[in-house]
Design an enzyme around this catalytic site. Sequence first.
Site, PDB file in Angstrom:
ATOM      1  N   ASP A  54      14.294 -30.420 -10.552  1.00  0.00           N
ATOM      2  CA  ASP A  54      12.914 -29.935 -10.705  1.00  0.00           C
ATOM      3  C   ASP A  54      12.631 -28.939  -9.594  1.00  0.00           C
ATOM      4  N   SER A  57       7.253 -26.885  -9.480  1.00  0.00           N
ATOM      5  CA  SER A  57       6.238 -25.851  -9.679  1.00  0.00           C
ATOM      6  C   SER A  57       4.980 -26.438 -10.302  1.00  0.00           C
ATOM      7  N   ASN A  58       5.117 -27.562 -11.003  1.00  0.00           N
ATOM      8  CA  ASN A  58       3.923 -28.196 -11.579  1.00  0.00           C
ATOM      9  C   ASN A  58       3.983 -29.708 -11.362  1.00  0.00           C
ATOM     10  N   LYS A 111       3.384 -25.446 -19.629  1.00  0.00           N
ATOM     11  CA  LYS A 111       2.802 -26.016 -20.857  1.00  0.00           C
ATOM     12  C   LYS A 111       1.328 -25.693 -21.085  1.00  0.00           C
ATOM     13  N   SER A 151       7.452 -29.560 -29.429  1.00  0.00           N
ATOM     14  CA  SER A 151       6.029 -29.871 -29.556  1.00  0.00           C
ATOM     15  C   SER A 151       5.584 -29.733 -31.003  1.00  0.00           C
ATOM     16  N   TYR A 176       2.780 -19.941 -25.729  1.00  0.00           N
ATOM     17  CA  TYR A 176       3.450 -21.210 -25.408  1.00  0.00           C
ATOM     18  C   TYR A 176       4.124 -21.777 -26.662  1.00  0.00           C
ATOM     19  N   LYS A 180       8.302 -22.560 -27.667  1.00  0.00           N
ATOM     20  CA  LYS A 180       8.936 -23.784 -28.209  1.00  0.00           C
ATOM     21  C   LYS A 180       9.701 -23.445 -29.487  1.00  0.00           C
ATOM     22  N   TYR A 204       6.785 -33.549 -29.731  1.00  0.00           N
ATOM     23  CA  TYR A 204       5.755 -34.496 -29.303  1.00  0.00           C
ATOM     24  C   TYR A 204       4.416 -34.097 -29.914  1.00  0.00           C
ATOM     25  N   PHE A 205       3.624 -35.107 -30.234  1.00  0.00           N
ATOM     26  CA  PHE A 205       2.239 -34.849 -30.614  1.00  0.00           C
ATOM     27  C   PHE A 205       1.401 -34.876 -29.320  1.00  0.00           C
ATOM     28  N   ASN A 206       0.388 -35.700 -29.172  1.00  0.00           N
ATOM     29  CA  ASN A 206      -0.432 -35.590 -27.952  1.00  0.00           C
ATOM     30  C   ASN A 206      -0.155 -36.757 -27.002  1.00  0.00           C
ATOM     31  N   ARG A 320     -13.219 -24.469 -29.707  1.00  0.00           N
ATOM     32  CA  ARG A 320     -12.311 -23.755 -28.800  1.00  0.00           C
ATOM     33  C   ARG A 320     -11.390 -22.884 -29.646  1.00  0.00           C
TER      34      ARG A 320
HETATM   35  P1  NAD Z   1       4.786 -31.198 -16.538  1.00  0.00           P
HETATM   36  O1  NAD Z   1       4.314 -29.853 -16.139  1.00  0.00           O
HETATM   37  O2  NAD Z   1       4.121 -32.382 -15.968  1.00  0.00           O
HETATM   38  O3  NAD Z   1       6.365 -31.335 -16.257  1.00  0.00           O
HETATM   39  C1  NAD Z   1       7.226 -30.242 -16.310  1.00  0.00           C
HETATM   40  C2  NAD Z   1       8.105 -30.297 -15.067  1.00  0.00           C
HETATM   41  O4  NAD Z   1       9.019 -29.215 -15.109  1.00  0.00           O
HETATM   42  C3  NAD Z   1       7.317 -30.168 -13.769  1.00  0.00           C
HETATM   43  O5  NAD Z   1       7.736 -31.156 -12.866  1.00  0.00           O
HETATM   44  C4  NAD Z   1       7.676 -28.774 -13.258  1.00  0.00           C
HETATM   45  O6  NAD Z   1       7.664 -28.697 -11.849  1.00  0.00           O
HETATM   46  C5  NAD Z   1       9.064 -28.603 -13.833  1.00  0.00           C
HETATM   47  N1  NAD Z   1       9.489 -27.225 -14.051  1.00  0.00           N
HETATM   48  C6  NAD Z   1       8.834 -26.225 -14.687  1.00  0.00           C
HETATM   49  N2  NAD Z   1       9.588 -25.125 -14.703  1.00  0.00           N
HETATM   50  C7  NAD Z   1      10.738 -25.423 -14.071  1.00  0.00           C
HETATM   51  C8  NAD Z   1      11.917 -24.710 -13.780  1.00  0.00           C
HETATM   52  N3  NAD Z   1      12.070 -23.422 -14.110  1.00  0.00           N
HETATM   53  N4  NAD Z   1      12.916 -25.335 -13.128  1.00  0.00           N
HETATM   54  C9  NAD Z   1      12.790 -26.630 -12.765  1.00  0.00           C
HETATM   55  N5  NAD Z   1      11.707 -27.364 -13.008  1.00  0.00           N
HETATM   56  C10 NAD Z   1      10.694 -26.759 -13.655  1.00  0.00           C
HETATM   57  O7  NAD Z   1       4.745 -31.226 -18.140  1.00  0.00           O
HETATM   58  P2  NAD Z   1       4.926 -32.447 -19.134  1.00  0.00           P
HETATM   59  O8  NAD Z   1       3.614 -32.738 -19.747  1.00  0.00           O
HETATM   60  O9  NAD Z   1       5.678 -33.535 -18.483  1.00  0.00           O
HETATM   61  O10 NAD Z   1       5.800 -31.740 -20.249  1.00  0.00           O
HETATM   62  C11 NAD Z   1       7.212 -31.871 -20.267  1.00  0.00           C
HETATM   63  C12 NAD Z   1       7.757 -31.086 -21.432  1.00  0.00           C
HETATM   64  O11 NAD Z   1       7.178 -31.581 -22.624  1.00  0.00           O
HETATM   65  C13 NAD Z   1       7.473 -29.589 -21.408  1.00  0.00           C
HETATM   66  O12 NAD Z   1       8.591 -28.911 -21.916  1.00  0.00           O
HETATM   67  C14 NAD Z   1       6.298 -29.443 -22.347  1.00  0.00           C
HETATM   68  O13 NAD Z   1       6.241 -28.163 -22.922  1.00  0.00           O
HETATM   69  C15 NAD Z   1       6.630 -30.499 -23.375  1.00  0.00           C
HETATM   70  N6  NAD Z   1       5.447 -31.006 -24.107  1.00  0.00           N
HETATM   71  C16 NAD Z   1       4.391 -31.509 -23.401  1.00  0.00           C
HETATM   72  C17 NAD Z   1       3.280 -31.977 -24.091  1.00  0.00           C
HETATM   73  C18 NAD Z   1       2.078 -32.493 -23.368  1.00  0.00           C
HETATM   74  O14 NAD Z   1       0.992 -32.550 -23.966  1.00  0.00           O
HETATM   75  N7  NAD Z   1       2.182 -32.905 -22.089  1.00  0.00           N
HETATM   76  C19 NAD Z   1       3.262 -31.938 -25.501  1.00  0.00           C
HETATM   77  C20 NAD Z   1       4.376 -31.424 -26.189  1.00  0.00           C
HETATM   78  C21 NAD Z   1       5.465 -30.954 -25.453  1.00  0.00           C
HETATM   79  C1  WQD Z   2      -7.115 -32.466 -27.874  1.00  0.00           C
HETATM   80  C2  WQD Z   2      -8.433 -32.439 -28.640  1.00  0.00           C
HETATM   81  C3  WQD Z   2      -9.641 -30.366 -28.428  1.00  0.00           C
HETATM   82  C4  WQD Z   2     -10.480 -30.711 -24.169  1.00  0.00           C
HETATM   83  C5  WQD Z   2      -2.176 -29.367 -26.782  1.00  0.00           C
HETATM   84  C6  WQD Z   2      -1.228 -28.250 -27.072  1.00  0.00           C
HETATM   85  C7  WQD Z   2      -0.075 -28.758 -27.888  1.00  0.00           C
HETATM   86  C8  WQD Z   2       0.585 -29.955 -27.199  1.00  0.00           C
HETATM   87  C9  WQD Z   2      -0.417 -31.007 -26.927  1.00  0.00           C
HETATM   88  C10 WQD Z   2       2.239 -29.139 -25.650  1.00  0.00           C
HETATM   89  C11 WQD Z   2      -8.673 -31.102 -29.337  1.00  0.00           C
HETATM   90  C12 WQD Z   2     -10.406 -31.515 -27.809  1.00  0.00           C
HETATM   91  C13 WQD Z   2     -10.033 -30.955 -25.451  1.00  0.00           C
HETATM   92  C14 WQD Z   2     -11.881 -30.712 -23.912  1.00  0.00           C
HETATM   93  C15 WQD Z   2     -12.261 -31.257 -26.225  1.00  0.00           C
HETATM   94  N1  WQD Z   2       1.089 -29.586 -25.910  1.00  0.00           N
HETATM   95  N2  WQD Z   2     -10.900 -31.232 -26.448  1.00  0.00           N
HETATM   96  N3  WQD Z   2     -12.702 -31.004 -24.961  1.00  0.00           N
HETATM   97  O1  WQD Z   2      -4.968 -28.828 -28.122  1.00  0.00           O
HETATM   98  O2  WQD Z   2      -4.345 -30.907 -29.436  1.00  0.00           O
HETATM   99  O3  WQD Z   2      -2.686 -29.855 -27.993  1.00  0.00           O
HETATM  100  O4  WQD Z   2      -1.478 -30.445 -26.138  1.00  0.00           O
HETATM  101  O5  WQD Z   2       3.097 -28.856 -26.411  1.00  0.00           O
HETATM  102  O6  WQD Z   2       0.806 -27.699 -27.995  1.00  0.00           O
HETATM  103  O7  WQD Z   2      -1.925 -27.243 -27.790  1.00  0.00           O
HETATM  104  O8  WQD Z   2      -4.553 -31.029 -26.930  1.00  0.00           O
HETATM  105  O9  WQD Z   2      -5.682 -32.299 -25.184  1.00  0.00           O
HETATM  106  O10 WQD Z   2      -6.102 -29.819 -25.332  1.00  0.00           O
HETATM  107  O11 WQD Z   2      -7.026 -31.306 -27.067  1.00  0.00           O
HETATM  108  O12 WQD Z   2     -13.053 -31.508 -27.122  1.00  0.00           O
HETATM  109  O13 WQD Z   2     -12.326 -30.458 -22.787  1.00  0.00           O
HETATM  110  O14 WQD Z   2      -9.489 -32.568 -27.678  1.00  0.00           O
HETATM  111  O15 WQD Z   2     -10.495 -29.508 -29.125  1.00  0.00           O
HETATM  112  O16 WQD Z   2      -9.306 -31.394 -30.538  1.00  0.00           O
HETATM  113  P1  WQD Z   2      -4.223 -30.086 -28.208  1.00  0.00           P
HETATM  114  P2  WQD Z   2      -5.831 -31.112 -26.019  1.00  0.00           P
END
Ligand code: NAD
Ligand code: WQD
Length: 362
Positions: A54, A57-58, A111, A151, A176, A180, A204-206, A320
């Site tokens: 890692d 960065s986030n 993300k 995603s 974004y 993916k 993944y969903f949410n 939104r």
């Molecule tokens: P996160 O930001 O908490 O974790 C991502 C990690 O990757 C962080 O620790 C960051 O420091 C590291 N990172 C980023 N760029 C890097 C790089 N170039 N080299 C090394 N490390 C790096 O995010 P998360 O929520 O844990 O998401 C993990 C994965 O799942 C991501 O690929 C994201 O797109 C995907 N995803 C997340 C969600 C969600 O809602 N959280 C939904 C669908 C898909």
């Molecule tokens: C959830 C619901 C908003 C914030 C995102 C990415 C998707 C995936 C999952 C990575 C929605 C509502 C939100 C707020 C609100 N991530 N909302 N007030 O948009 O479904 O999905 O995360 O791959 O790609 O787009 O997730 O948590 O932003 O929103 O009413 O302040 O909550 O409108 O209906 P979303 P979210």
Amino acid sequence: MVHPTNPLAKGSAPNAIFDLMKKPCVVVTGGAGYIGSHTVVELSLAGFHPVILDNFSNSNRSALDGIERIIGSRPESMQVDCRSHQELSAAFDSIAEQHTISGVIHFAAFKAVGESTKLPLKYYDNNVGSTSTLLQTMAEFDVENLVFSSSCTVYGQPEVIPVDEGAPILEAESPYGYTKQACERIIRDVHASDQPLNAALLRYFNPIGAHPSSHIGELPLGHPNNLIPFLTQATAGLRDPLTVFGDDYPTDDGTCVRDYIHVVDLAKAHVAALQWLDARSLACESFNLGTGHGNSVLEVIHSFQRVNGVDVPHVMGPRREGDITAIYADPAKARSAFGWSCEHSLDDALRDAWNWQLALGT
Ligand code: NAD
Ligand code: WQD
């Protein structure tokens, strides 16, 4: 620059070293992040030896402390930017000196959907760049098994819900989302090439919630965009009231519907996917990871209030831009392939999310 923290270098007892070397080693890019840290815990509990790569960065090294509290030992980690072939291959080299790398789980990516529309190149560079560099490095080290973090965003606004994996990949809602789609495409192209690659693309969903111990959870840097981190921070008084983005959608209560999956269930699916890959040779399949149920924003708010006995300050606001009306998964394919299904309810996830916020301090 690679900065290893290797437990083997700290003079562990010979038997401990032998035990460690017997465990299948899994490289976890982005393993200090939200989903990655929970997955490192589940991998460890399932008898794997995860190694986190890692660049933080986030994320924060405090996630490593949290993992250590849960599993009783410090996870092996290296500071590596996965875009850098030099750093990544140095890390693989150092891991391969002590372990056979059985697979990679690739979480590392940016993300934030909104930010990706303002800074698309930051997203293409990091998300696509790191995936391409990783695939190249895997080939050089003869590593075939890959679990990729995709995603539900790849489906755009689906025409039919629940969504199964046969649904068309539509226009994404953001750069974004396109990263993916592009990464999935790159992985499929490599799979179809001469490079041996065995891949599971997990959509993944949410993901929501936190580990029930409250030692790890989501650590959004700055203003949270996702519903649950904003909701918990608003409830803790750290933010303005939550704005519900639109109450005029064609759903039962007018608010958007999503499939909220507990992050521990999601983490366990990665372990199951690795085991599925291990029993295969040169597969490349996508899997939906969700509960199979949709909940509206208002249902989430009301459940949160009921489960935690707190008021969620919220106001109705406009839609939104880019939000889709409703999406939830058909997770049957993952269930039948991996023998995996969700064990936690929405209430569990909302309770764990609030306990995590309380543990962070209000
Ligand atoms: P996160 O930001 O908490 O974790 C991502 C990690 O990757 C962080 O620790 C960051 O420091 C590291 N990172 C980023 N760029 C890097 C790089 N170039 N080299 C090394 N490390 C790096 O995010 P998360 O929520 O844990 O998401 C993990 C994965 O799942 C991501 O690929 C994201 O797109 C995907 N995803 C997340 C969600 C969600 O809602 N959280 C939904 C669908 C898909
Ligand atoms: C959830 C619901 C908003 C914030 C995102 C990415 C998707 C995936 C999952 C990575 C929605 C509502 C939100 C707020 C609100 N991530 N909302 N007030 O948009 O479904 O999905 O995360 O791959 O790609 O787009 O997730 O948590 O932003 O929103 O009413 O302040 O909550 O409108 O209906 P979303 P979210």
